[in-house]
Motif scaffolding. Structure first.
Motif, mmCIF file in Angstrom:
data_model
loop_
_atom_site.group_PDB
_atom_site.id
_atom_site.type_symbol
_atom_site.label_atom_id
_atom_site.label_comp_id
_atom_site.label_asym_id
_atom_site.label_seq_id
_atom_site.Cartn_x
_atom_site.Cartn_y
_atom_site.Cartn_z
ATOM 1 N N ALA A 54 -20.086 -20.123 -1.178
ATOM 2 C CA ALA A 54 -20.452 -19.024 -2.066
ATOM 3 C C ALA A 54 -19.893 -17.724 -1.492
ATOM 4 C CB ALA A 54 -21.973 -18.935 -2.168
ATOM 5 N N LEU A 55 -19.836 -16.728 -2.314
ATOM 6 C CA LEU A 55 -19.415 -15.419 -1.839
ATOM 7 C C LEU A 55 -20.436 -14.884 -0.845
ATOM 8 C CD1 LEU A 55 -18.312 -13.744 -5.192
ATOM 9 C CD2 LEU A 55 -16.849 -14.757 -3.448
ATOM 10 N N VAL A 56 -19.972 -14.155 0.139
ATOM 11 C CA VAL A 56 -20.852 -13.542 1.131
ATOM 12 C C VAL A 56 -21.240 -12.162 0.603
ATOM 13 C CG1 VAL A 56 -21.026 -12.673 3.496
ATOM 14 C CG2 VAL A 56 -19.800 -14.806 3.034
ATOM 15 N N SER B 262 -26.513 -8.138 2.132
ATOM 16 C CA SER B 262 -27.636 -8.912 2.662
ATOM 17 C C SER B 262 -27.249 -9.894 3.762
ATOM 18 C CB SER B 262 -28.319 -9.684 1.521
ATOM 19 O OG SER B 262 -27.403 -10.584 0.914
ATOM 20 N N ALA B 263 -25.960 -10.060 3.992
ATOM 21 C CA ALA B 263 -25.503 -11.040 4.981
ATOM 22 C C ALA B 263 -25.866 -10.613 6.398
ATOM 23 C CB ALA B 263 -23.994 -11.224 4.873
ATOM 24 N N LEU C 292 -21.537 -12.952 8.213
ATOM 25 C CA LEU C 292 -20.326 -12.148 8.085
ATOM 26 C C LEU C 292 -19.192 -12.716 8.937
ATOM 27 C CD1 LEU C 292 -21.964 -8.607 8.089
ATOM 28 C CD2 LEU C 292 -20.714 -9.643 6.182
ATOM 29 N N GLN C 293 -19.540 -13.310 10.062
ATOM 30 C CA GLN C 293 -18.530 -13.872 10.958
ATOM 31 C C GLN C 293 -17.856 -15.113 10.368
ATOM 32 O OE1 GLN C 293 -19.620 -14.137 15.201
ATOM 33 N NE2 GLN C 293 -21.298 -12.736 14.713
ATOM 34 N N ASP D 120 -11.822 -11.365 -1.991
ATOM 35 C CA ASP D 120 -12.238 -12.401 -2.934
ATOM 36 C C ASP D 120 -13.283 -13.337 -2.364
ATOM 37 O OD1 ASP D 120 -10.479 -13.570 -1.128
ATOM 38 O OD2 ASP D 120 -9.612 -14.922 -2.621
ATOM 39 N N LYS D 121 -13.763 -13.048 -1.156
ATOM 40 C CA LYS D 121 -14.763 -13.892 -0.511
ATOM 41 C C LYS D 121 -16.103 -13.176 -0.341
ATOM 42 C CE LYS D 121 -11.214 -16.412 2.107
ATOM 43 N NZ LYS D 121 -10.184 -16.117 1.139
ATOM 44 N N VAL D 122 -16.167 -11.908 -0.778
ATOM 45 C CA VAL D 122 -17.386 -11.121 -0.607
ATOM 46 C C VAL D 122 -17.852 -10.548 -1.952
ATOM 47 C CG1 VAL D 122 -16.890 -10.511 1.795
ATOM 48 C CG2 VAL D 122 -16.095 -9.017 -0.026
#
Length: 97
Positions: A35-37, A41-42, A47-48, A93-95
């Motif tokens: 899923a997107l990070v 809230s991560a 995040l790593q 595109d990952k967050v």
């Protein structure tokens, strides 16, 4: 001898049919699509998981968020020390926010 030859041919035909059937069977995978990070809230650990984000950058992102409030756009990540345009392009595109 002809009977043995016919039996071998029949066995080859049956085996070939099984191979074709096996090749057409749908492939099931247990692949998990990440899923997107959510950068608001991560945790540092979450995040790593992003490419190019190590412990120091993850900590800087969380500190920035704690000091400035939630991000209102993904592009605001460039305001975090150590996050530039190149890294933003890699993770954009990952967050999510």
């Amino acid at each position: 001898m002809k009977l043995l030859h016919a039996a071998v041919i029949a066995l080859c035909i049956l085996s070939a049919g099984e191979v074709v059937a096996a090749q057409k069977a749908p492939v099931q995978t247990d692949a998990i699509v990440p899923a997107l990070v959510n950068i608001n809230s991560a945790s540092e650990k979450e995040l790593q998981m992003l490419p190019g984000i190590g412990a120091a950058k993850a900590k800087a992102i969380v500190q920035y968020r704690d000091q400035n409030g939630p991000f209102t756009s993904v592009e605001q990540l460039v305001n975090v020390a150590g996050v530039g345009d190149k890294l933003l392009a890699k993770i954009k595109d990952k967050v999510s926010i």
